[in-house]
Design a protein around this motif. Structure first.
Motif, short mmCIF file in Angstrom:
data_model
loop_
_atom_site.label_atom_id
_atom_site.label_comp_id
_atom_site.label_asym_id
_atom_site.label_seq_id
_atom_site.Cartn_x
_atom_site.Cartn_y
_atom_site.Cartn_z
N MET A 4 -82.79 -37.83 27.11
CA MET A 4 -82.86 -38.48 25.82
C MET A 4 -81.46 -38.82 25.29
SD MET A 4 -86.03 -38.84 25.35
CE MET A 4 -86.21 -39.31 23.63
N ARG A 5 -80.42 -38.34 25.95
CA ARG A 5 -79.06 -38.76 25.61
C ARG A 5 -78.82 -40.10 26.27
NH1 ARG A 5 -76.67 -34.56 22.88
NH2 ARG A 5 -75.07 -36.11 22.39
N GLY A 6 -78.01 -40.95 25.66
CA GLY A 6 -77.74 -42.25 26.26
C GLY A 6 -76.64 -42.99 25.53
N ASP A 7 -75.95 -43.85 26.24
CA ASP A 7 -74.91 -44.68 25.65
C ASP A 7 -75.53 -45.82 24.87
OD1 ASP A 7 -72.98 -43.09 26.90
OD2 ASP A 7 -73.00 -44.32 28.70
N LEU A 8 -74.88 -46.22 23.79
CA LEU A 8 -75.39 -47.26 22.90
C LEU A 8 -74.67 -48.57 23.21
CD1 LEU A 8 -77.43 -47.21 20.46
CD2 LEU A 8 -75.40 -47.21 18.99
N ILE A 9 -75.42 -49.65 23.38
CA ILE A 9 -74.80 -50.94 23.67
C ILE A 9 -75.22 -51.98 22.64
CG2 ILE A 9 -74.65 -50.45 26.14
CD1 ILE A 9 -76.95 -52.46 26.57
N SER A 10 -74.37 -52.95 22.44
CA SER A 10 -74.69 -54.08 21.56
C SER A 10 -75.77 -54.94 22.23
CB SER A 10 -73.44 -54.93 21.30
OG SER A 10 -72.94 -55.47 22.51
N THR A 11 -76.65 -55.47 21.42
CA THR A 11 -77.68 -56.34 21.99
C THR A 11 -77.06 -57.66 22.47
OG1 THR A 11 -78.19 -57.16 19.76
CG2 THR A 11 -79.54 -55.37 20.62
N ASP A 12 -76.01 -58.11 21.83
CA ASP A 12 -75.34 -59.34 22.26
C ASP A 12 -74.25 -59.03 23.27
OD1 ASP A 12 -76.89 -60.87 20.56
OD2 ASP A 12 -75.45 -60.77 18.91
N GLN A 13 -73.87 -60.06 24.04
CA GLN A 13 -72.80 -59.93 25.01
C GLN A 13 -71.61 -60.80 24.58
OE1 GLN A 13 -73.86 -59.94 29.23
NE2 GLN A 13 -76.04 -59.98 28.65
N TYR A 14 -70.42 -60.40 25.02
CA TYR A 14 -69.20 -61.07 24.60
C TYR A 14 -68.28 -61.27 25.80
CZ TYR A 14 -71.05 -59.65 20.11
OH TYR A 14 -71.88 -59.46 19.04
N GLU A 15 -67.53 -62.36 25.77
CA GLU A 15 -66.63 -62.70 26.86
C GLU A 15 -65.18 -62.50 26.46
OE1 GLU A 15 -65.99 -66.35 30.08
OE2 GLU A 15 -67.31 -66.61 28.34
N ASN A 16 -64.67 -63.36 25.61
CA ASN A 16 -63.31 -63.22 25.07
C ASN A 16 -63.44 -62.86 23.60
OD1 ASN A 16 -62.11 -64.15 27.56
ND2 ASN A 16 -62.79 -66.19 26.98
N PHE A 17 -62.76 -61.80 23.17
CA PHE A 17 -63.01 -61.29 21.82
C PHE A 17 -61.90 -60.36 21.35
CE2 PHE A 17 -64.95 -58.48 24.92
CZ PHE A 17 -64.45 -57.24 24.55
N GLU A 18 -61.92 -60.12 20.05
CA GLU A 18 -61.12 -59.07 19.42
C GLU A 18 -62.11 -58.13 18.74
OE1 GLU A 18 -57.57 -58.67 16.05
OE2 GLU A 18 -58.01 -60.61 16.99
N LEU A 19 -62.03 -56.85 19.06
CA LEU A 19 -62.95 -55.84 18.53
C LEU A 19 -62.16 -54.82 17.74
CD1 LEU A 19 -65.88 -54.44 18.69
CD2 LEU A 19 -64.91 -53.14 20.59
N GLU A 20 -62.69 -54.44 16.58
CA GLU A 20 -62.08 -53.37 15.80
C GLU A 20 -63.13 -52.34 15.42
OE1 GLU A 20 -59.67 -54.55 12.52
OE2 GLU A 20 -58.49 -55.99 13.69
N ALA A 21 -62.71 -51.09 15.31
CA ALA A 21 -63.61 -50.02 14.90
C ALA A 21 -62.80 -48.83 14.42
CB ALA A 21 -64.51 -49.59 16.06
N ASP A 22 -63.35 -48.13 13.45
CA ASP A 22 -62.81 -46.84 13.03
C ASP A 22 -63.67 -45.74 13.64
OD1 ASP A 22 -60.97 -48.19 11.44
OD2 ASP A 22 -62.26 -48.10 9.67
N TRP A 23 -63.05 -44.62 14.04
CA TRP A 23 -63.81 -43.52 14.64
C TRP A 23 -63.20 -42.18 14.26
CZ3 TRP A 23 -60.75 -40.62 17.86
CH2 TRP A 23 -59.65 -41.25 18.44
N LYS A 24 -64.07 -41.18 14.25
CA LYS A 24 -63.67 -39.80 13.99
C LYS A 24 -64.40 -38.92 14.99
CE LYS A 24 -63.44 -38.33 9.67
NZ LYS A 24 -63.82 -37.77 8.34
N LEU A 25 -63.65 -38.05 15.65
CA LEU A 25 -64.17 -37.26 16.75
C LEU A 25 -64.21 -35.78 16.38
CD1 LEU A 25 -65.00 -37.36 19.83
CD2 LEU A 25 -62.56 -36.96 20.33
N ALA A 26 -65.23 -35.08 16.85
CA ALA A 26 -65.33 -33.64 16.64
C ALA A 26 -64.33 -32.90 17.54
CB ALA A 26 -66.75 -33.15 16.93
#
Length: 259
Positions: A101-123
């Motif tokens: 039941m564990r699994g990696d999460l993927i975007s429904t859309d696909q991308y070729e050339n892009f700039e991606l940003e995200a904030d994250w906090k890790l335990a």
């Protein structure tokens, strides 16, 4: 990612709950506002929202702050570890849950050339990653997609090689410097992929600058961890992937701009 099948032990689980909450107020950013030639007070932009300038520049939110719209578990698994929690995209951690039941999460859309940003906090003692150019013909996303490594550099319970540290292009390019903030604080990732030219940025520092599909890249692939993974890094277009490595992690302000 470190090794598949290894689930980190959270020796300080209580700290992760105390220090790793959603902190929605931290996510606010200021959008410049001008009147004539004078600067006036900037209006706050809420977390998981785009400023007018970002919208004009072509940015798109990948996480709306409310639900998992636009995301699914890799290969359609009925995963249970991801949810929208207090304005964050949250993955539960566990020292014992190794179920399917564990699994990696993927975007429904696909991308070729892009700039991606995200904030994250890790335990504490955690391990995760952001993968890109992911395809679904293999058993796991890491078999196709390069990875922006996310890990507890200082307290992970195993010895880390440089190419396993935060910001690395996992198992290909070590980060030029360690730029992650202390565990419990929010970090900002920026990934640029443009015709095979890849940049990894962490908290404003460029830590990886590399070119895919060159003779040097092919040699690195053929002599390292990916030598037996013929599909690794071959796709020119694919999904964005957030890794479930058994560690608790929070994401917010996930957005992308096609190039």
């Amino acid at each position: 990612m470190l090794k598949r099948g290894i689930v980190p032990v959270f020796a300080v689980a209580a700290l992760s709950f105390a220090s790793c909450g959603s902190g929605a107020a931290e996510g606010e950013k200021k959008e410049p506002v001008t009147a004539g030639n004078e600067n006036v007070a900037a209006a706050p932009v809420a977390a998981n929202a785009l400023s007018d300038d970002e919208k004009s520049a072509g940015w798109k939110l990948l996480f709306n702050g409310k639900d998992l719209d636009g995301w699914r578990v890799y290969k359609g698994k009925d995963g249970k570890t991801w949810s929208a929690l207090d304005g964050t995209l949250h993955c539960t951690g566990s020292t014992t849950d190794k179920s399917d039941m564990r699994g990696d999460l993927i975007s429904t859309d696909q991308y070729e050339n892009f700039e991606l940003e995200a904030d994250w906090k890790l335990a504490p003692q955690g391990n995760s990653g952001i993968l890109y150019l992911v395809t679904e013909e293999f058993d796991a996303p890491y078999m196709s997609g390069p990875e922006f490594q996310i890990i507890d550099d200082n307290n992970f319970p195993e010895k880390l090689e440089d190419w396993q540290k935060s910001g690395a292009n996992y198992a290909m390019n070590p980060p030029s410097k360690l730029a992650a903030k202390p565990i419990g604080e929010w970090n900002h990732t920026r990934i640029v992929v443009n015709k095979g030219h890849v940049e990894h940025w962490l908290n404003g520092e460029k830590v990886v600058d590399t070119q895919m599909w060159t003779p040097e890249w092919e040699k690195e692939k053929a002599t390292g961890k990916w030598k037996d993974y013929k599909g690794y890094g071959t796709a020119k277009k694919g999904h964005i992937c957030l890794q479930d490595h058994g560690s608790e992690i929070w994401f917010r302000n996930v957005k992308i701009k096609p190039l």
